[in-house]
Design an enzyme around this catalytic site. Structure first.
Site, PDB file in Angstrom:
ATOM      1  CG  ASP A  59      37.816  36.482  45.005  1.00  0.00           C
ATOM      2  OD1 ASP A  59      38.447  36.093  44.010  1.00  0.00           O
ATOM      3  OD2 ASP A  59      36.868  37.287  44.953  1.00  0.00           O
TER       4      ASP A  59
ATOM      5  CE  LYS B 115      35.647  40.236  46.723  1.00  0.00           C
ATOM      6  NZ  LYS B 115      35.324  38.817  46.586  1.00  0.00           N
TER       7      LYS B 115
ATOM      8  CE  LYS C 121      34.813  40.339  43.083  1.00  0.00           C
ATOM      9  NZ  LYS C 121      34.905  38.892  43.252  1.00  0.00           N
TER      10      LYS C 121
END
Lengths: 349, 342
Positions: B174, B242, B278
């Site tokens: 991430d 995300k 996400k």
């Protein structure tokens, strides 16, 4: 009325006459206009006000403007806020003669769920507050009730069909009950706890601690004195309460929410739901996050059913029994929702 | 409707996953828009503006669906299987990471039918501990990297951070974008950094850790920026986009997640490359999670309703989902005493 105002204004204008010409003239014009307005209100004669002399002279005056009544929207008390029921339902509350008094929210199981989570959130802070502080807040509730005594007398008289004197006696007794339990907050530990003699080199101490979130089914008959008698002991010892009011006469309980909200009681310590014990009770009795249940407001069959549901997570249960709410409350209800913590501390010989 | 006037949308392309081997070739068909800083800016600023009122109204409307009984049970299990169970605290210890891994493998010890979560999300130095604790459970290890959460470090440091996490066994990385560069219009810099990180995700055995790119929507300030950022990162090869780090005031909201879902939908229509989404931060209740699932279903459909394409970055959400699950299976309301404390 108008003459009084006039004289007051004229005296003011006299006193301020030295402060300059302009302000002086303003005062005088002010006095004039106030006397005019005094006349007009007098002739309209709002209900309840004593008519000015002018209105008495006009026998065929304009029709009296009737004031529209302002009805109160009774709401639940959950987490220190006043929500409507999540279900949007209400039911009609009537007095003992069957005349309509108000609409009360009809709480659903989801309101009960929200109330339990609000109570759980509030429990830590309330249980951790000093007993002295809790006592002060309970006393404050009594003070606040005293100021709104007339409202409660009216609601109790309406809901229970009591005479004004009888209702006043019930409200006074309820206020005194808050004071009684306010006094108990920092004394119950001495009564229910203490040091225990043990056969060994230990200092052994027992102290009472609050049980947690307590669901209370308030008595159906005594809508205010009974309500206070079951609610106050629960919160006095540091528990948080989710209370289902009397179904027939919920108004004093819902108004009590307004008093609690202005008495420094942390939001969520008391949550008031108006509805039927038969609908909400089973969900509270089965709820895993409720630690104890007071079945006072449940009748025989329902109480039995709820006690069975409550056994699932070993809730403390206070069974219903015939009670005289005007009698000396004793400490029975205080002790019902306490857990005893015992500490063994080694001592040097 | 043609939201992408500068492009000619190839129709009927078979969908390929963004992390697959064919994605690079598909992205190469758009090489002209990423050829230079000016071309990239022209493309991103040529994207249609976002109707903020309409977007929020649509997101709010999708949040009003009533999902009950069997549909709710399905949604709860699906949501659990989509969770990236996260612990990103300065106070994280190996012990805490191990207990979180144990919880991820078996979320409800009293009910073995509860599905396991999708991944455990940790800081890079905890990636190896998580990998060892998870073993062959099939749960991925996601590691934040690139100087998370601020992203304010030299590129060499960020790349070393990523390489380190990949070497420690992270299955997913991430990364945070350089918001400073993005907001000051240096799009190419952001683009190239994502490309570089994507390369650093490659493992010696030929595979690669999946790359999730965090926008930090709370710092991008406008919906237009979020749309541009979505396209920029997808063009650069992100496998997942995300919403946020969970470390600022505004995290995932229904509206900005909906906007990103629309972006991945349009991107697939254009290039045939499927990218995951996400939302992270601020999703705490089952109710919220189900709202997001409704949004996914209504915006991008079934193709995204799987842990491979949609994830929740959350920690306390799992407990609430488990309590709801217990309520559905026993009929009794559950409480925080019946789920683990983490």
């Amino acid at each position: 009325m108008s003459s009084e105002r006039q004289s007051k204004n004229s005296s003011e204008s006299k006193s301020s006459s030295q402060s300059g010409k302009t302000s002086d003239s303003r005062k005088i014009s002010g006095a004039k206009s106030s006397s005019e307005s005094g006349k007009t209100t007098g002739s309209k004669s709002a209900p309840g006000s004593k008519g000015a002399p002018e209105s008495g002279k006009k026998s065929a005056g304009p029709a009296v403007a009737e004031r529209l009544s302002v009805f109160k929207t009774y709401k639940l008390f959950v987490g220190g806020k006043f929500p409507r029921s999540e279900s949007g339902r209400v039911y009609e509350v009537s007095d003992s003669q069957g005349a309509w008094l108000a609409n009360a929210p009809l709480a659903s199981r989801k309101d009960a769920r929200d109330a339990v989570s609000a109570a759980r959130k509030a429990f830590g802070g309330w249980a951790g507050a000093t007993a002295y502080n809790r006592g002060q807040i309970l006393y404050r509730i009594a003070e606040m009730l005293e100021g709104r005594r007339e409202q409660f007398v009216r609601e109790v008289a309406g809901g229970e069909g009591l005479s004004p004197a009888g209702a006043a006696a019930a409200v006074d007794a309820a206020i005194d009950r808050w004071v009684w339990y306010a006094g108990w907050t920092d004394k119950i530990a001495q009564v229910a706890g203490g040091s225990n003699p043990v056969a060994g080199p230990f200092f052994n101490l027992s102290s009472p601690e609050p049980t947690g979130v307590v669901a209370v089914l308030a008595p159906q008959d005594s809508s205010f004195l009974g309500l206070v008698s079951v609610l106050a002991p629960v919160i006095a010892t540091g528990n948080a309460a989710v209370l289902v009011t009397s179904h027939r006469a919920p108004l004093p309980a819902l108004s009590l929410g307004e008093v609690l909200a202005t008495s420094d009681l942390p939001g969520g310590v008391v949550n008031l739901l108006s509805g039927t014990a038969a609908e909400i009770g089973p969900h509270l009795a089965a709820h895993s996050d409720v630690n104890a249940i007071d079945l006072t407001g449940a009748d025989g069959d329902l109480a039995r059913e709820l006690e069975i549901a409550a056994a699932d997570n070993l809730k403390r249960v206070l069974r219903p029994r015939a009670e005289d709410w005007t009698a000396d409350p004793g400490t029975g209800r205080l002790l019902a929702f306490l857990e005893t913590k015992t500490v063994w501390h080694p001592i040097g010989v | 409707m043609s939201p992408l006037s500068p492009l000619t949308a190839p129709s009927g392309l078979p969908t390929v996953p963004a992390h697959g081997p064919d994605a690079a070739a598909r992205l190469a068909t758009l090489a002209d828009v990423t050829a230079s800083d000016a071309a990239l800016r022209r493309f991103l600023h040529g994207l249609p503006g976002v109707d903020a009122v309409g977007l929020e109204a649509r997101a709010a409307m999708l949040g009003t669906r009533s999902i009950k009984t069997t549909a709710k049970a399905f949604a709860i299990d699906l949501a659990i299987s989509m969770i990236d169970l996260t612990t990103l605290e300065g106070a994280d210890t190996p012990g805490k990471v191990r207990s979180l891994c144990a919880k991820g493998v078996s979320p409800d010890p009293t009910d073995r039918s509860a599905p396991k979560v999708a991944a455990i999300c940790v800081y890079p130095d905890m990636a190896r501990i998580a990998k060892d604790a998870l073993g062959d459970s099939g749960i991925h290890v996601a590691s934040v990297a690139t100087a998370f959460p601020a992203g304010r470090a030299a590129r060499s440091v960020k790349l070393a951070d990523v390489a380190d996490a990949v070497a420690a066994g992270a299955d997913e990385i991430d990364m945070v974008i350089d918001r400073g560069a993005f907001l000051s219009g240096r799009y190419m810099e952001v683009f190239e950094e994502i490309r570089a990180v994507k390369q650093a995700c490659a493992r010696p055995d030929g595979g690669a850790a999946h790359l999730k790119v965090i926008f930090e929507n709370g710092e991008l300030s406008t919906y237009d920026n979020i749309r541009r950022c979505s396209w920029l990162t997808m063009l650069a090869g992100a496998d997942f986009i995300k919403t946020s780090t969970g470390k600022v005031a505004v995290n995932a909201t229904p509206a900005n997640t909906l906007l990103m879902l629309e972006a991945v939908r349009d991107f697939r229509d254009t290039t045939g490359v499927q990218v995951g989404v996400k939302p992270a931060g601020g999703i705490r209740t089952s109710r919220d999670a189900i709202k997001y699932l409704v949004m996914v279903n209504e915006t991008v459909g079934d193709d995204w309703l799987s842990p491979d394409w949609f994830r929740f970055g959350a920690s306390s959400l799992l407990n609430d989902l488990l309590m709801q699950r217990q309520k559905l299976s026993t009929g009794r309301y559950s409480g925080p005493d019946y789920v683990t404390v983490d």
